[in-house]
Design a protein around this motif. Sequence first.
Motif, PDB file in Angstrom:
ATOM      1  N   ASP A 183       0.824  -1.170   0.013  1.00  0.00           N
ATOM      2  CA  ASP A 183      -0.101  -0.282   0.013  1.00  0.00           C
ATOM      3  C   ASP A 183       1.066   1.647   0.212  1.00  0.00           C
ATOM      4  N   PHE A 184       0.268   2.708  -0.255  1.00  0.00           N
ATOM      5  CA  PHE A 184       1.130   3.385  -0.566  1.00  0.00           C
ATOM      6  C   PHE A 184       0.136   4.093   0.850  1.00  0.00           C
ATOM      7  N   ARG A 185      -0.107   3.821   2.151  1.00  0.00           N
ATOM      8  CA  ARG A 185      -0.780   4.793   3.182  1.00  0.00           C
ATOM      9  C   ARG A 185       0.655   5.319   3.926  1.00  0.00           C
ATOM     10  N   GLU A 186       1.616   4.710   4.173  1.00  0.00           N
ATOM     11  CA  GLU A 186       2.250   5.731   4.639  1.00  0.00           C
ATOM     12  C   GLU A 186       3.382   6.585   3.827  1.00  0.00           C
ATOM     13  N   THR A 187       3.439   6.398   3.107  1.00  0.00           N
ATOM     14  CA  THR A 187       3.901   7.115   1.593  1.00  0.00           C
ATOM     15  C   THR A 187       3.422   8.323   1.248  1.00  0.00           C
ATOM     16  N   THR A 188       3.161   9.317   2.038  1.00  0.00           N
ATOM     17  CA  THR A 188       2.012  10.437   1.316  1.00  0.00           C
ATOM     18  C   THR A 188       2.778  11.151   1.723  1.00  0.00           C
ATOM     19  N   ASP A 189       4.461  11.463   0.979  1.00  0.00           N
ATOM     20  CA  ASP A 189       4.580  12.752   0.068  1.00  0.00           C
ATOM     21  C   ASP A 189       4.705  12.320  -1.363  1.00  0.00           C
ATOM     22  N   LEU A 190       4.412  11.078  -1.944  1.00  0.00           N
ATOM     23  CA  LEU A 190       4.757  11.095  -3.123  1.00  0.00           C
ATOM     24  C   LEU A 190       3.509  12.097  -4.186  1.00  0.00           C
ATOM     25  N   GLU A 191       4.475  12.013  -5.112  1.00  0.00           N
ATOM     26  CA  GLU A 191       4.073  13.024  -5.957  1.00  0.00           C
ATOM     27  C   GLU A 191       4.302  12.355  -7.965  1.00  0.00           C
ATOM     28  N   SER A 192       4.869  11.480  -8.244  1.00  0.00           N
ATOM     29  CA  SER A 192       5.289  11.401  -9.591  1.00  0.00           C
ATOM     30  C   SER A 192       5.340   9.764  -9.463  1.00  0.00           C
ATOM     31  N   ILE A 193       4.620   8.644 -10.402  1.00  0.00           N
ATOM     32  CA  ILE A 193       4.882   7.760  -9.907  1.00  0.00           C
ATOM     33  C   ILE A 193       5.311   7.626 -11.725  1.00  0.00           C
ATOM     34  N   CYS A 194       5.771   6.409 -12.314  1.00  0.00           N
ATOM     35  CA  CYS A 194       5.712   6.008 -13.406  1.00  0.00           C
ATOM     36  C   CYS A 194       6.712   4.525 -13.756  1.00  0.00           C
ATOM     37  N   ILE A 195       5.426   3.666 -14.968  1.00  0.00           N
ATOM     38  CA  ILE A 195       5.944   2.537 -14.328  1.00  0.00           C
ATOM     39  C   ILE A 195       5.392   2.347 -15.692  1.00  0.00           C
ATOM     40  N   TRP A 196       6.908   2.230 -16.566  1.00  0.00           N
ATOM     41  CA  TRP A 196       6.754   1.527 -17.567  1.00  0.00           C
ATOM     42  C   TRP A 196       7.110  -0.461 -18.227  1.00  0.00           C
ATOM     43  N   SER A 197       6.815  -0.865 -18.493  1.00  0.00           N
ATOM     44  CA  SER A 197       7.293  -2.499 -19.482  1.00  0.00           C
ATOM     45  C   SER A 197       7.736  -3.340 -17.595  1.00  0.00           C
ATOM     46  N   ALA A 198       6.557  -3.169 -16.999  1.00  0.00           N
ATOM     47  CA  ALA A 198       5.842  -3.990 -15.873  1.00  0.00           C
ATOM     48  C   ALA A 198       4.976  -4.671 -16.315  1.00  0.00           C
ATOM     49  N   HIS A 199       5.055  -6.415 -16.658  1.00  0.00           N
ATOM     50  CA  HIS A 199       4.314  -6.974 -17.208  1.00  0.00           C
ATOM     51  C   HIS A 199       3.410  -7.339 -16.301  1.00  0.00           C
ATOM     52  N   LYS A 200       4.255  -8.156 -15.190  1.00  0.00           N
ATOM     53  CA  LYS A 200       3.116  -8.640 -14.392  1.00  0.00           C
ATOM     54  C   LYS A 200       3.093  -7.992 -13.115  1.00  0.00           C
ATOM     55  N   ILE A 201       2.722  -6.794 -12.929  1.00  0.00           N
ATOM     56  CA  ILE A 201       1.952  -6.325 -11.678  1.00  0.00           C
ATOM     57  C   ILE A 201       1.178  -5.808 -12.370  1.00  0.00           C
ATOM     58  N   LYS A 202      -0.182  -6.396 -11.705  1.00  0.00           N
ATOM     59  CA  LYS A 202      -1.868  -6.486 -11.643  1.00  0.00           C
ATOM     60  C   LYS A 202      -2.497  -5.108 -11.692  1.00  0.00           C
ATOM     61  N   SER A 203      -1.658  -4.662 -10.110  1.00  0.00           N
ATOM     62  CA  SER A 203      -2.628  -3.611  -9.991  1.00  0.00           C
ATOM     63  C   SER A 203      -1.359  -2.789  -9.000  1.00  0.00           C
ATOM     64  N   LEU A 204      -1.637  -1.681  -8.971  1.00  0.00           N
ATOM     65  CA  LEU A 204      -0.908  -0.808  -8.024  1.00  0.00           C
ATOM     66  C   LEU A 204      -1.049  -0.776  -6.622  1.00  0.00           C
ATOM     67  N   PRO A 205      -0.778  -0.289  -5.844  1.00  0.00           N
ATOM     68  CA  PRO A 205      -0.686  -0.180  -4.253  1.00  0.00           C
ATOM     69  C   PRO A 205      -1.932   0.558  -4.002  1.00  0.00           C
ATOM     70  N   ARG A 206      -2.522  -0.165  -2.788  1.00  0.00           N
ATOM     71  CA  ARG A 206      -3.971   0.131  -2.053  1.00  0.00           C
ATOM     72  C   ARG A 206      -3.574   1.465  -1.346  1.00  0.00           C
ATOM     73  N   GLY A 207      -4.373   2.682  -1.761  1.00  0.00           N
ATOM     74  CA  GLY A 207      -4.267   3.705  -0.712  1.00  0.00           C
ATOM     75  C   GLY A 207      -4.179   5.229  -1.902  1.00  0.00           C
ATOM     76  N   LEU A 208      -3.972   3.958  -3.312  1.00  0.00           N
ATOM     77  CA  LEU A 208      -3.300   5.878  -4.273  1.00  0.00           C
ATOM     78  C   LEU A 208      -4.191   6.989  -3.842  1.00  0.00           C
ATOM     79  N   ASP A 209      -5.513   6.303  -3.774  1.00  0.00           N
ATOM     80  CA  ASP A 209      -6.959   7.639  -3.700  1.00  0.00           C
ATOM     81  C   ASP A 209      -6.294   8.469  -2.515  1.00  0.00           C
TER      82      ASP A 209
END
Length: 764
Positions: free
Chosen positions: A514-540
Amino acid sequence: MGNLVNLHYFDIRGANSIERIPFRIGKLTNLQRVSNFIIGEGEGHSIRELKYLSNLKGDFCLSGLENVKGEDAGEAKLNEKQGIDRLVLEWSRDFRKDTREKEVEEWVLDSLHPSKKLEQLVIQNYGGSKFSAWIADSSFKNMLSLELHDCKNCKSLPSIGRLLLLKDLSISGLDQVHKIGAELFGENQSNAFASLESLCFGNMLKWEEWDLCEDDEQVSKFPSLRFLSIRECPLLLGRLPTILQSLQKLEIYECKRLLVSISSFPLLCELSVIGCEELVDEGSLSVQKVTSLKNVSLSNISKFNISAERMMLRFAKSEKFVISCWEELGSLSQNGLSLVGHRIITIADCPQLVFLETEERLQLDKIPGVESLEIRDCERLNRLPKVLHAFPFITRIQLQNCPALVCFAERNFPPALKELRIVNCVNLQYLVDEKENNNKSMCSNTCLLERLEIVLCPSLMRLSSRGDICNRLQHLDISYSPKLSSLFLNAKLPVMLKKLYIGACPVLECIAQDFRETTDLESICIWSAHKIKSLPRGLDKLSHLQEIQLISFPNLVSFEEIGLPTTNLRVLTISSCENFGSLFKCINNFTSLRKLKVWECSADISFPEEGFPTNLTSLAISNAPKIYTSLVEWGFNRLTSLEDLDISGEGCSGVVSFPDEAIGMMLPPSLTNISIRRFQNLEFMCSKGLQHLTSLQLLGIFDCPKLASLPEKDMLLSLERLYISNCPSLEEGCSRGKGREWSKISHIPCVQINYKTVIPRELH
């Protein structure tokens, strides 16, 4: 121009297309500054007009002198213009012209004798075989700077040593000079170059010998010289001057036959030697007092002839230390070098380097004060110092092209490390060797690491077995690491993370729980990660998040389960995610969103019921016929801030005009850039839908095989760039000078068809 009798300043710097000075400039007798007096071809006599410009002062350039005859040059009366303090005399660079005559150019130079008050003189591209005697006349008592460049036919130098106040001397491109000797100093000069502080030689391709006449004890050579530079003199043999008591900076570049001795330079503090025969530092340590160098750069030196004791004395306390292309270097220790004392260290292209320094030596010496360490292209380097974790001041480390390196550190990270960049270390498996780490955290809570970048490390399996790489980490960039299966086994991201960048990690399955403790995150860029099905919880819940870019994410279906933050999100890119089939229904509530790109996703993806945010400035849609159709009906013109529009029409087989003429489709007048692609049945562009686009600067049309016509010329008046590719009917119509569409586009400064410019800007 002759009527501008009160003109004081005439500055044409940067106007490189001007070929001659204006006619009748001699009538402008009040002129004080002329940046460049250009003598045009066939206009050599115009130099005579200079005699009327008696008020000239400051910098003055006289160019095009290859067009002047000697009798005309004498009429310029340069010697009467006492206000000129810097004079540039410039001939053409083209020495192949049949009209260039050595004797004539010598006569011209003789005739351009300047005022005795001159302070700076530059002579460029002079074609005579000898310099005029006036250049080294001791009566130039104010001369501070002299530059002689690309005088290809001159075989010797004037007696410049007579200029007693000269501080800066630069000589380059004198192809016929083989020897520099006594003529440089002049006769009976007991204190030659008494004031010279900077001496530069460059690109002297045939210079072989520098005879400094050092056997003449009556002549003191260069007593004030602080900076000596010799660059690209491949035939120069012998040694440098043996006694330069004031020299502080020495620069040698690509002088492969030169022996460089720094033995007699007691004040030397900056040394850069790139390509020489031998580097020597001799002399008695007890007799001669020398300072430690502050900045050192040594590269491609055939032979080092410096004792370990002398190495320590000279190099041990340099702030910046660079070594490259040292073939025999196995370690710093074996050559008397050390990590101790340097603030910035760079080591590159040392193929035999195995380790930096023995652990015993580091324990005996004081702890290194290194702040930045960069190691590149050292193919045998297999480890960094075991005590790297104890370096208290190091803030930046970069490792690049070191294939033998298996792990970064054998214990913890250095406590002050802020930036770690590892590139193309193909056998790197771990950042920290867990066996040596005794199950301790690789990065304590006090670690200051802010940026971690790992690129092209195909053997990397994981970052950490514990997941607490660093709570203060702000930038995490990982790409081209195909064996990376997990970032952190306990799936916990650094608390202070601000930027997350992951690319080309095809077996990576989990980023974090989850992203619950990473509250300062400003940018997410992910490419060619074929096995990842979803992003961590708490994105919203990431209220500071401004950017999300997901590219080549084939298992991503939607954001509905995890949600998106609506507060500050400005950029959203979903590209090459072939199973992504649902945008947020309430995406119109993303009031901060400015750039939206949905590209090459599921063809079934639909337009959100409430539409798009009307504050968008950039919109790109591809392979989404449902979105395109609904967007046309909803109304492009609602996007009142839109500046960039990129639309690809896969699946839109019914579209024959753009904008759609049948429904009176209008585009927002704020648009500056439009690109349309892959509309297979598009036949024409509707002028009516474009009539309000008065700010449109760029129009790109790609892969529209049936498109045959452009909008009317009145709709294209503001265009600065037009790009057309793979549109055969349109390309034929836009053929220069004869196509039926030519009249519509002939005013546009830049037109490219199939990436070839057909209307160069200079035609307008």
